[in-house]
Scaffold this active site. Structure first.
Site, PDB file in Angstrom:
ATOM      1  N   ARG A 177       0.840  -1.208   0.000  1.00 21.93           N
ATOM      2  CA  ARG A 177       0.000   0.000   0.000  1.00 21.93           C
ATOM      3  C   ARG A 177       0.878   1.261   0.000  1.00 21.93           C
ATOM      4  O   ARG A 177       1.023   1.924  -1.011  1.00 21.93           O
ATOM      5  CB  ARG A 177      -0.952  -0.033   1.212  1.00 21.93           C
ATOM      6  CG  ARG A 177      -2.079   0.981   1.161  1.00 21.93           C
ATOM      7  CD  ARG A 177      -1.705   2.379   1.561  1.00 21.93           C
ATOM      8  NE  ARG A 177      -1.093   2.472   2.900  1.00 21.93           N
ATOM      9  CZ  ARG A 177      -0.549   3.592   3.373  1.00 21.93           C
ATOM     10  NH1 ARG A 177      -0.521   4.698   2.640  1.00 21.93           N
ATOM     11  NH2 ARG A 177       0.019   3.617   4.566  1.00 21.93           N
ATOM     12  N   ASP A 178       1.543   1.549   1.106  1.00 18.31           N
ATOM     13  CA  ASP A 178       2.311   2.793   1.211  1.00 18.31           C
ATOM     14  C   ASP A 178       3.484   2.767   0.237  1.00 18.31           C
ATOM     15  O   ASP A 178       3.938   3.804  -0.238  1.00 18.31           O
ATOM     16  CB  ASP A 178       2.819   2.978   2.648  1.00 18.31           C
ATOM     17  CG  ASP A 178       3.062   4.434   3.017  1.00 18.31           C
ATOM     18  OD1 ASP A 178       2.797   5.308   2.176  1.00 18.31           O
ATOM     19  OD2 ASP A 178       3.525   4.698   4.134  1.00 18.31           O
ATOM     20  N   HIS A 207       5.389   4.678  12.498  1.00 21.54           N
ATOM     21  CA  HIS A 207       5.405   4.546  11.033  1.00 21.54           C
ATOM     22  C   HIS A 207       6.409   5.569  10.498  1.00 21.54           C
ATOM     23  O   HIS A 207       6.122   6.760  10.405  1.00 21.54           O
ATOM     24  CB  HIS A 207       3.982   4.840  10.539  1.00 21.54           C
ATOM     25  CG  HIS A 207       3.793   4.850   9.069  1.00 21.54           C
ATOM     26  ND1 HIS A 207       3.142   3.825   8.384  1.00 21.54           N
ATOM     27  CD2 HIS A 207       4.120   5.753   8.114  1.00 21.54           C
ATOM     28  CE1 HIS A 207       3.086   4.114   7.099  1.00 21.54           C
ATOM     29  NE2 HIS A 207       3.678   5.285   6.899  1.00 21.54           N
ATOM     30  N   HIS A 221       9.067   7.146   7.782  1.00 25.09           N
ATOM     31  CA  HIS A 221       9.677   7.267   6.452  1.00 25.09           C
ATOM     32  C   HIS A 221      11.151   7.597   6.670  1.00 25.09           C
ATOM     33  O   HIS A 221      11.534   8.146   7.708  1.00 25.09           O
ATOM     34  CB  HIS A 221       8.938   8.321   5.629  1.00 25.09           C
ATOM     35  CG  HIS A 221       7.590   7.831   5.179  1.00 25.09           C
ATOM     36  ND1 HIS A 221       7.338   7.426   3.898  1.00 25.09           N
ATOM     37  CD2 HIS A 221       6.442   7.629   5.870  1.00 25.09           C
ATOM     38  CE1 HIS A 221       6.075   7.016   3.809  1.00 25.09           C
ATOM     39  NE2 HIS A 221       5.508   7.123   4.988  1.00 25.09           N
ATOM     40  N   CYS A 232       4.400   9.108   0.226  1.00 28.22           N
ATOM     41  CA  CYS A 232       3.023   9.564   0.060  1.00 28.22           C
ATOM     42  C   CYS A 232       2.979  10.515  -1.130  1.00 28.22           C
ATOM     43  O   CYS A 232       3.733  11.488  -1.174  1.00 28.22           O
ATOM     44  CB  CYS A 232       2.539  10.279   1.316  1.00 28.22           C
ATOM     45  SG  CYS A 232       0.896  10.979   1.112  1.00 28.22           S
ATOM     46  N   ASN A 278       9.571   4.402   2.639  1.00 25.36           N
ATOM     47  CA  ASN A 278       9.315   3.948   4.004  1.00 25.36           C
ATOM     48  C   ASN A 278      10.598   3.299   4.493  1.00 25.36           C
ATOM     49  O   ASN A 278      11.421   2.856   3.694  1.00 25.36           O
ATOM     50  CB  ASN A 278       8.212   2.884   4.010  1.00 25.36           C
ATOM     51  CG  ASN A 278       6.840   3.482   3.857  1.00 25.36           C
ATOM     52  OD1 ASN A 278       6.425   3.802   2.747  1.00 25.36           O
ATOM     53  ND2 ASN A 278       6.151   3.640   4.953  1.00 25.36           N
TER      54      ASN A 278
HETATM   55  P1  HMG Z   1     -12.748  14.259  -3.301  1.00 27.79           P
HETATM   56  O1  HMG Z   1     -12.372  14.650  -4.705  1.00 27.79           O
HETATM   57  O2  HMG Z   1     -12.979  15.348  -2.312  1.00 27.79           O
HETATM   58  O3  HMG Z   1     -13.978  13.251  -3.274  1.00 27.79           O
HETATM   59  O4  HMG Z   1     -11.622  13.302  -2.753  1.00 27.79           O
HETATM   60  P2  HMG Z   1     -15.415  13.311  -3.864  1.00 27.79           P
HETATM   61  O5  HMG Z   1     -16.303  12.633  -2.867  1.00 27.79           O
HETATM   62  O6  HMG Z   1     -15.776  14.705  -4.304  1.00 27.79           O
HETATM   63  O7  HMG Z   1     -15.315  12.372  -5.161  1.00 27.79           O
HETATM   64  C1  HMG Z   1     -14.537  12.733  -6.283  1.00 27.79           C
HETATM   65  C2  HMG Z   1     -14.473  11.552  -7.230  1.00 27.79           C
HETATM   66  O8  HMG Z   1     -13.781  10.474  -6.622  1.00 27.79           O
HETATM   67  C3  HMG Z   1     -15.860  10.993  -7.604  1.00 27.79           C
HETATM   68  O9  HMG Z   1     -15.765  10.463  -8.909  1.00 27.79           O
HETATM   69  C4  HMG Z   1     -16.028   9.857  -6.647  1.00 27.79           C
HETATM   70  O10 HMG Z   1     -16.906   8.864  -7.141  1.00 27.79           O
HETATM   71  C5  HMG Z   1     -14.619   9.311  -6.541  1.00 27.79           C
HETATM   72  P3  HMG Z   1     -16.328  11.256 -10.185  1.00 27.79           P
HETATM   73  O11 HMG Z   1     -17.752  11.580  -9.875  1.00 27.79           O
HETATM   74  O12 HMG Z   1     -15.469  12.498 -10.284  1.00 27.79           O
HETATM   75  O13 HMG Z   1     -16.107  10.318 -11.326  1.00 27.79           O
HETATM   76  N1  HMG Z   1     -14.367   8.655  -5.258  1.00 27.79           N
HETATM   77  C6  HMG Z   1     -13.934   7.395  -5.117  1.00 27.79           C
HETATM   78  N2  HMG Z   1     -13.636   6.437  -5.997  1.00 27.79           N
HETATM   79  C7  HMG Z   1     -13.234   5.248  -5.501  1.00 27.79           C
HETATM   80  N3  HMG Z   1     -13.091   4.989  -4.175  1.00 27.79           N
HETATM   81  C8  HMG Z   1     -13.381   5.940  -3.266  1.00 27.79           C
HETATM   82  C9  HMG Z   1     -13.825   7.195  -3.734  1.00 27.79           C
HETATM   83  N4  HMG Z   1     -14.170   8.329  -3.102  1.00 27.79           N
HETATM   84  C10 HMG Z   1     -14.509   9.203  -4.035  1.00 27.79           C
HETATM   85  N5  HMG Z   1     -13.243   5.680  -1.982  1.00 27.79           N
HETATM   86  C11 HMG Z   1     -10.930  11.474  -1.394  1.00 27.79           C
HETATM   87  C12 HMG Z   1     -11.684  12.775  -1.446  1.00 27.79           C
HETATM   88  C13 HMG Z   1     -10.739  11.138   0.077  1.00 27.79           C
HETATM   89  C14 HMG Z   1     -11.733  10.407  -2.091  1.00 27.79           C
HETATM   90  C15 HMG Z   1      -9.564  11.667  -2.109  1.00 27.79           C
HETATM   91  O14 HMG Z   1      -8.948  12.771  -1.562  1.00 27.79           O
HETATM   92  C16 HMG Z   1      -8.676  10.466  -1.976  1.00 27.79           C
HETATM   93  O15 HMG Z   1      -8.969   9.397  -2.503  1.00 27.79           O
HETATM   94  N6  HMG Z   1      -7.553  10.636  -1.270  1.00 27.79           N
HETATM   95  C17 HMG Z   1      -6.642   9.536  -0.994  1.00 27.79           C
HETATM   96  C18 HMG Z   1      -5.260  10.029  -0.872  1.00 27.79           C
HETATM   97  C19 HMG Z   1      -4.349   8.889  -0.521  1.00 27.79           C
HETATM   98  O16 HMG Z   1      -4.646   7.730  -0.724  1.00 27.79           O
HETATM   99  N7  HMG Z   1      -3.172   9.245   0.040  1.00 27.79           N
HETATM  100  C20 HMG Z   1      -2.209   8.288   0.426  1.00 27.79           C
HETATM  101  C21 HMG Z   1      -2.568   7.508   1.659  1.00 27.79           C
HETATM  102  S1  HMG Z   1      -2.241   8.374   3.196  1.00 27.79           S
HETATM  103  C22 HMG Z   1      -0.531   8.141   3.467  1.00 27.79           C
HETATM  104  O17 HMG Z   1       0.155   7.664   2.614  1.00 27.79           O
HETATM  105  C23 HMG Z   1       0.037   8.465   4.826  1.00 27.79           C
HETATM  106  C24 HMG Z   1       0.281   7.221   5.690  1.00 27.79           C
HETATM  107  O18 HMG Z   1       1.156   6.306   5.051  1.00 27.79           O
HETATM  108  C25 HMG Z   1       0.889   7.625   7.032  1.00 27.79           C
HETATM  109  C26 HMG Z   1       2.112   8.533   6.864  1.00 27.79           C
HETATM  110  O19 HMG Z   1       3.118   8.127   6.299  1.00 27.79           O
HETATM  111  O20 HMG Z   1       1.980   9.686   7.290  1.00 27.79           O
HETATM  112  C27 HMG Z   1      -1.029   6.486   5.981  1.00 27.79           C
HETATM  113 MG    MG Z   2       3.348   6.477   5.064  1.00 28.60          MG
END
Ligand code: HMG
Ligand code: MG
Length: 285
Positions: A12-13, A204, A206, A237, A247
């Site tokens: 995932r990450d 966690h 990096h 990320c 990571n």
């Molecule tokens: P948004 O644009 O505000 O969402 O994004 P929305 O509700 O307005 O929807 C926009 C579009 O996305 C729509 O499609 C939805 O259907 C679709 P359209 O009508 O334009 O065709 N949609 C989805 N599709 C599939 N699955 C879903 C989904 N939700 C909406 N679940 C949202 C908000 C949260 C969805 C977006 O910002 C997002 O997906 N963000 C994810 C970012 C991400 O994954 N980042 C990496 C993970 S976090 C990380 O790495 C940190 C961590 O490792 C810890 C650390 O290291 O700090 C955990």
């Molecule tokens: Mg991370």
């Protein structure tokens, strides 16, 4: 010797930050190799918008196809209702919600404020509890934010305490851009441990600046027993402005813990195979 739990976040990450998306077949093969190593948990992928993170598209197919070894938790990130419903559709039992201690990072990463993220979590948590799902909560930017700079430990403690209050079983503290040092990690953990029981915390790290192993060693010294890492040091990320490089590498964490007398049962041969699989495909460097 007390057990340490390793959470492998590579699929995932790690893969969410690869320049070239891995095929579904490679993601499945990678996770099946990881399953032979004896991790406590493997993060399979995330049910996020494929427009935001194309590398994580088709996590449903990956989750369905992997061999699920008894005793290993297979978890997935879920940002909202659509993600939780899709995860449950394929039988995911372990979910991770994610927010940050930084407003700026949350806006970039999940397009909402910290408070809004907790509003989003309320119905998700109710649904998760109704279905007896295990819930991990992530706090990003526990040391520093790529957009807003240093983050106060009290702010992290506040967010972690909120995750605990809504019912998270475990809270993983993310040093998203690897700016932590043993000293700042100690200050952070002192603040967070005042409001969240130590047994509920994971670290966690990096490894942007090569501090991750020292930071993890400090966390272990202070009693943390759940460590996140990614095979081959994959990852980062996509919403950290290029500063969330790899990571911490699982191989290095395992070696260090082994030297300290932990993880005696870990399958080193299986780790070598998983490590070689990553090395042959890694593109984020
Ligand atoms: P948004 O644009 O505000 O969402 O994004 P929305 O509700 O307005 O929807 C926009 C579009 O996305 C729509 O499609 C939805 O259907 C679709 P359209 O009508 O334009 O065709 N949609 C989805 N599709 C599939 N699955 C879903 C989904 N939700 C909406 N679940 C949202 C908000 C949260 C969805 C977006 O910002 C997002 O997906 N963000 C994810 C970012 C991400 O994954 N980042 C990496 C993970 S976090 C990380 O790495 C940190 C961590 O490792 C810890 C650390 O290291 O700090 C955990
Ligand atoms: Mg991370």
């Amino acid at each position: 010797m007390e057990q340490i739990k390793l959470v492998e976040v590579g699929p995932r990450d790690g893969l969410q930050n690869e320049a070239n998306s891995w095929s579904v077949a490679d993601r499945i093969a990678f996770i099946n190799l990881l399953s032979q190593c004896q991790f406590s948990e493997i993060e399979v992928g995330s049910f996020v918008s494929p427009k935001w993170v194309p590398q994580m598209a088709q996590t449903d197919k990956v989750f369905q196809a992997i061999e699920k070894v008894p005793g290993i938790r297979y978890s997935c990130l879920v940002p909202n209702q659509m993600g939780l419903d899709a995860a449950q559709e394929v039988g995911v039992q372990n979910i991770s919600l994610f927010t940050a201690a930084s407003e700026a990072f949350n806006q970039k990463n999940i397009n909402c404020s910290i408070d809004e993220s907790f509003e989003r979590f309320k119905p998700l948590m109710r649904q998760a509890q109704d279905h007896h799902l295990r819930v991990r909560g992530y706090v990003s930017c526990v040391i520093e934010c790529p957009y807003a700079g240093p983050i106060m430990p009290d702010q992290v403690a506040l967010v972690a305490a909120k995750l605990l209050a809504i019912g998270c079983d475990e809270i993983s503290l993310g040093d998203t851009i690897g700016k932590g040092t043993p000293d700042t990690i100690k200050t952070l953990l002192t603040a967070v441990c005042a409001v969240v029981p130590l047994q509920k915390l994971a670290i966690h790290c990096h490894d942007t600046y090569g501090n991750a192993i020292d930071n993890i060693s400090m966390a272990i010294k202070l009693g943390i027993r759940v460590i996140d890492s990614a095979m081959g040091g994959l990852g980062g990320c996509p919403y950290a402005g290029g500063q969330a490089k790899g990571n911490v590498a699982t191989e290095t964490v395992v070696k260090t813990l082994h030297q300290q007398g932990f993880l005696q049962d870990f399958n080193m041969d299986a780790m070598q195979r998983a490590s070689a699989f990553v090395a042959a495909r890694k593109t984020n460097i």
